[in-house]
Design a protein around this motif. Sequence first.
Motif, PDB file in Angstrom:
ATOM      1  N   LEU A 181     -22.770   4.421  32.956  1.00 42.14           N
ATOM      2  CA  LEU A 181     -23.163   5.905  33.414  1.00 42.14           C
ATOM      3  C   LEU A 181     -21.924   6.310  34.065  1.00 42.14           C
ATOM      4  O   LEU A 181     -21.554   7.520  33.804  1.00 42.14           O
ATOM      5  N   ARG A 182     -21.228   5.417  34.837  1.00 44.82           N
ATOM      6  CA  ARG A 182     -20.098   5.877  35.500  1.00 44.82           C
ATOM      7  C   ARG A 182     -18.866   6.342  34.480  1.00 44.82           C
ATOM      8  O   ARG A 182     -18.131   7.134  34.931  1.00 44.82           O
ATOM      9  N   GLU A 183     -19.108   5.736  33.468  1.00 42.33           N
ATOM     10  CA  GLU A 183     -17.941   6.279  32.422  1.00 42.33           C
ATOM     11  C   GLU A 183     -18.181   7.409  31.822  1.00 42.33           C
ATOM     12  O   GLU A 183     -17.496   8.019  31.274  1.00 42.33           O
ATOM     13  N   HIS A 184     -19.478   7.943  31.967  1.00 44.08           N
ATOM     14  CA  HIS A 184     -19.759   9.346  31.530  1.00 44.08           C
ATOM     15  C   HIS A 184     -20.120  10.218  32.312  1.00 44.08           C
ATOM     16  O   HIS A 184     -20.309  11.523  31.765  1.00 44.08           O
ATOM     17  N   TYR A 185     -20.233  10.044  33.508  1.00 44.82           N
ATOM     18  CA  TYR A 185     -20.410  11.191  34.471  1.00 44.82           C
ATOM     19  C   TYR A 185     -19.691  11.193  35.644  1.00 44.82           C
ATOM     20  O   TYR A 185     -18.829  10.056  35.943  1.00 44.82           O
TER      21      TYR A 185
END
Length: 408
Positions: free
Chosen positions: A242-246
């Motif tokens: 999720l960190r990679e996309h938000y």
Amino acid sequence: MTQPISVVVLSTGLDNFKDIRRALSAEQRVKLLAGGNDTDQVYEEIVRLKPAAAIIALGPNADHAVRFIERLNAECPETALISAAQDSSPDLILRSLRAGAREFLRIPISAEELRTVLDRVSEVLTKQVESPKKKGRMVAVFSSKGGCGTSFIATNLAAATASKTVLVDLNLQAGDLPLFLGLDAKYSIADMVEKRQRLDESLINSLVTPHSTHLSLLAAPREADSADEIEPQHIFEVLQKLREHYDYVVLDPQHTFDSITLAALDQSDEIVLILTLDIPAIRSTQRALEIFDRLGYPRKKVRIVVNRWSKQIDLDLRQVEKFLGEPVVGFVPSDYQTAVGSINLGTPLVQAEPTSKIAMEIRRIAQQMSLGVAPIDESKQRRPFWAGLLKKQSAQPNFNLQTSMEKV
Ligand SMILES: Nc1ncnc2c1ncn2[C@@H]1O[C@H](COP(=O)(O)OP(=O)(O)OP(=O)(O)O)[C@@H](O)[C@H]1O
Ligand SMILES: [Mg+2]
């Protein structure tokens, strides 16, 4: 310097393995990690070692090998799968490429073909190194005591940001965040855990529930049973993705120090520690801080915020800060009617009533944390349409019952 390429080989027999090994040994950049002809064993090695490339020899049972490639492609998307066979019929090559192989090599392997294939693998590897993955900021809103308003503050903090944000409900057994955002979540974190090996932007987008242009929710499972198989490592992997996309990942964890909560807190850049100003909550917060110390969290990772603040509370704040050994950085005022009104209508207060005292303080806390905060929507400065509705409701016995329960 040439980048080393780690390789695992699945052969279909000794001759074939010898040929592949001979060809690989002529390439200095290749590091052969493992090999063999037992599919289960080689599969496990590839999943464990995550090599840059895997060479899969297609034997007489091509169906079996093609299924093997399919499984690997789903499990280890970052490993370049290279199919190899003596039979180089277009049909076989096509089937292996459709299953997920990126390249094809003819056996016996020619040095030139191998070099071309490895050059392409190397190119992909270099790109992966050159473009480091984005790492969005992760903020956990946590309280070691239930009912302090963590879900309310987590929702509003997430809704106050101006960038792409996902709010994650980590109350796996009884999450209620869809209600806070007025959403009906079709998918949950259990679906994301199940598909965690192949989470890309479009799959993530299909599993979260959008609330606004920049805020989405990753809900807790609807059925508590589906949470039983979720392990801390799964949560760790999903949160990393999720960190990679938000830009921001805001977490609402449980109020205990269970292994899933610890996996989430460990990973978080900051913990907003919520308490109310009553003796049990202050004690519980002090214990939480002690646990954080034991876990080796730096104190600057933790920001203490008092919820339901009121001047009438008969406690000396300086004494409280002294007891906790940390300053309180935020005071969210107590206003039950406003808070519960926004929850009942499923609209975060920072959006529905951005100039209310609670919303202003949550925005101030977000700004103090240097989270990018959205400007106030001028059209929302009037009293919200539901304010009148609440007034009417307050005359009803139902509402009085709630208010009095709140005072207990
Ligand atoms: N600043 C506030 N003023 C008054 N009431 C509040 C405030 N913040 C939250 N509340 C009320 O407190 C109640 C509990 O809030 P919330 O569900 O966010 O707490 P929680 O810590 O997440 O609880 P749980 O133990 O269920 O996870 C809600 O009814 C909410 O309206
Ligand atoms: Mg909650």
